[in-house]
Scaffold this active site. Sequence first.
Site, PDB file in Angstrom:
ATOM      1  N   ASP A  95      -0.389  -3.821   6.208  1.00 31.83           N
ATOM      2  CA  ASP A  95      -1.056  -3.292   7.404  1.00 31.83           C
ATOM      3  C   ASP A  95      -2.529  -3.684   7.439  1.00 31.83           C
ATOM      4  O   ASP A  95      -3.358  -2.975   8.014  1.00 31.83           O
ATOM      5  CB  ASP A  95      -0.942  -1.765   7.457  1.00 31.83           C
ATOM      6  CG  ASP A  95       0.464  -1.291   7.760  1.00 31.83           C
ATOM      7  OD1 ASP A  95       1.353  -2.143   7.967  1.00 31.83           O
ATOM      8  OD2 ASP A  95       0.682  -0.061   7.780  1.00 31.83           O
ATOM      9  N   HIS A 142       0.851  -1.209   0.000  1.00 32.79           N
ATOM     10  CA  HIS A 142       0.000   0.000   0.000  1.00 32.79           C
ATOM     11  C   HIS A 142       0.871   1.238   0.000  1.00 32.79           C
ATOM     12  O   HIS A 142       2.084   1.150   0.171  1.00 32.79           O
ATOM     13  CB  HIS A 142      -1.006  -0.016   1.150  1.00 32.79           C
ATOM     14  CG  HIS A 142      -0.434   0.105   2.534  1.00 32.79           C
ATOM     15  ND1 HIS A 142       0.383  -0.863   3.088  1.00 32.79           N
ATOM     16  CD2 HIS A 142      -0.560   1.074   3.489  1.00 32.79           C
ATOM     17  CE1 HIS A 142       0.715  -0.496   4.312  1.00 32.79           C
ATOM     18  NE2 HIS A 142       0.167   0.681   4.575  1.00 32.79           N
ATOM     19  N   HIS A 191       4.420  -4.555  10.554  1.00 31.76           N
ATOM     20  CA  HIS A 191       4.907  -3.896  11.783  1.00 31.76           C
ATOM     21  C   HIS A 191       5.108  -4.887  12.923  1.00 31.76           C
ATOM     22  O   HIS A 191       4.391  -5.882  13.026  1.00 31.76           O
ATOM     23  CB  HIS A 191       3.909  -2.837  12.264  1.00 31.76           C
ATOM     24  CG  HIS A 191       3.832  -1.621  11.402  1.00 31.76           C
ATOM     25  ND1 HIS A 191       4.580  -0.498  11.633  1.00 31.76           N
ATOM     26  CD2 HIS A 191       3.090  -1.362  10.297  1.00 31.76           C
ATOM     27  CE1 HIS A 191       4.300   0.425  10.712  1.00 31.76           C
ATOM     28  NE2 HIS A 191       3.399  -0.075   9.881  1.00 31.76           N
ATOM     29  N   HIS A 235       1.427   3.952   1.842  1.00 26.67           N
ATOM     30  CA  HIS A 235       1.990   4.718   2.956  1.00 26.67           C
ATOM     31  C   HIS A 235       3.515   4.753   2.892  1.00 26.67           C
ATOM     32  O   HIS A 235       4.157   3.760   2.547  1.00 26.67           O
ATOM     33  CB  HIS A 235       1.536   4.120   4.300  1.00 26.67           C
ATOM     34  CG  HIS A 235       0.097   4.420   4.619  1.00 26.67           C
ATOM     35  ND1 HIS A 235      -0.652   3.667   5.491  1.00 26.67           N
ATOM     36  CD2 HIS A 235      -0.718   5.419   4.174  1.00 26.67           C
ATOM     37  CE1 HIS A 235      -1.874   4.185   5.580  1.00 26.67           C
ATOM     38  NE2 HIS A 235      -1.943   5.238   4.783  1.00 26.67           N
ATOM     39  N   ASP A 276       5.796   4.645   5.084  1.00 30.65           N
ATOM     40  CA  ASP A 276       6.547   3.659   5.876  1.00 30.65           C
ATOM     41  C   ASP A 276       6.530   2.267   5.234  1.00 30.65           C
ATOM     42  O   ASP A 276       7.005   1.294   5.824  1.00 30.65           O
ATOM     43  CB  ASP A 276       6.036   3.611   7.328  1.00 30.65           C
ATOM     44  CG  ASP A 276       4.616   3.097   7.438  1.00 30.65           C
ATOM     45  OD1 ASP A 276       3.732   3.576   6.714  1.00 30.65           O
ATOM     46  OD2 ASP A 276       4.385   2.189   8.279  1.00 30.65           O
ATOM     47  N   HIS A 277       6.008   2.173   3.990  1.00 37.55           N
ATOM     48  CA  HIS A 277       6.056   0.927   3.220  1.00 37.55           C
ATOM     49  C   HIS A 277       6.749   1.094   1.869  1.00 37.55           C
ATOM     50  O   HIS A 277       7.298   0.138   1.339  1.00 37.55           O
ATOM     51  CB  HIS A 277       4.640   0.350   3.052  1.00 37.55           C
ATOM     52  CG  HIS A 277       4.062  -0.017   4.379  1.00 37.55           C
ATOM     53  ND1 HIS A 277       4.030  -1.303   4.858  1.00 37.55           N
ATOM     54  CD2 HIS A 277       3.557   0.760   5.371  1.00 37.55           C
ATOM     55  CE1 HIS A 277       3.522  -1.304   6.086  1.00 37.55           C
ATOM     56  NE2 HIS A 277       3.236  -0.060   6.417  1.00 37.55           N
ATOM     57  N   HIS A 333      -7.602  -0.677   5.632  1.00 36.30           N
ATOM     58  CA  HIS A 333      -6.563   0.246   6.118  1.00 36.30           C
ATOM     59  C   HIS A 333      -6.396   1.391   5.115  1.00 36.30           C
ATOM     60  O   HIS A 333      -6.391   2.559   5.493  1.00 36.30           O
ATOM     61  CB  HIS A 333      -5.266  -0.539   6.291  1.00 36.30           C
ATOM     62  CG  HIS A 333      -4.086   0.267   6.732  1.00 36.30           C
ATOM     63  ND1 HIS A 333      -3.998   0.844   7.972  1.00 36.30           N
ATOM     64  CD2 HIS A 333      -2.933   0.584   6.096  1.00 36.30           C
ATOM     65  CE1 HIS A 333      -2.839   1.488   8.077  1.00 36.30           C
ATOM     66  NE2 HIS A 333      -2.181   1.351   6.951  1.00 36.30           N
TER      67      HIS A 333
HETATM   68 FE    FE Z   1       2.489   0.913   8.143  1.00 36.33          FE
HETATM   69 ZN    ZN Z   2      -0.046   1.724   6.499  1.00 41.50          ZN
END
Ligand code: FE
Ligand code: ZN
Length: 240
Positions: free
Chosen positions: A132, A55, A170, A57, A59-60, A113
């Site tokens: 996530d 996805h 995570h 985001h 942080d990915h 999400h």
């Molecule tokens: Fe994340």
């Molecule tokens: Zn995420």
Amino acid sequence: MLAVQAIPILSDNYAWLLRDAATGAVAIVDPAEAGPVAAAIDAAGGRLDLILLTHHHADHVAGTDTIRDRYGARVVGAAADAHRLPRLDRAVAEGDRVALGGSEALVLETPGHTRGHIAYVFADPAVLLCGDTLFSLGCGRLFEGTAAEMFSSLRKFDTLPDDTQVCCGHEYTESNARFARHADPDNAALAAYAEGVRARRAAGQATVPSRLADERACNPFLRAPDVATLANLRARKDRF
Ligand code: FE
Ligand code: ZN
């Protein structure tokens, strides 16, 4: 045959390195931080065929272009989110198949999400890259989707075999365990599993991949029998 390795990145994220034993083909899932991901690729022989994104985001996906430029890998992500993902070499949707050497991933659309979230499922051995959407003992926050969407996304995972390795985005398991124990205090399997999680974290070890059988027995979000129960759990977890 697929070998799976967690790469700790950022503060509590995991990228995943997948290596097809028969051909040596390598994929990285969600390379948000280029340094440790490149180190893991180099340690595995310096080959990278595919980058799989779950996805959009940061942080990915943040390290995607750096890793692509360095290794020349092809980037795969959701067609529905192509406009806000790094440049895709292949845009995929529900039911598409992505080859990694002699292994093959099935793409599942798993909104909840985010609207365009996808997961990748390999069969031999069973490996679920769920970003996530599903966490060990938890599930993702509903940033863009509804509880009904998350419920049907989790149902797709519930069709997979018990020994599926759950590779999520995570290391949230210990805090998820505190809420899960609060939400489901009489679940003996959960109590025992949470104690194992606590011990592994105290020893500095990762708690993932987990086994889908354990998530089925212990994860209140995966166990929620209907949308209303899931919505209630998610709302309580957001305030916990
Ligand atoms: Fe994340
Ligand atoms: Zn995420």
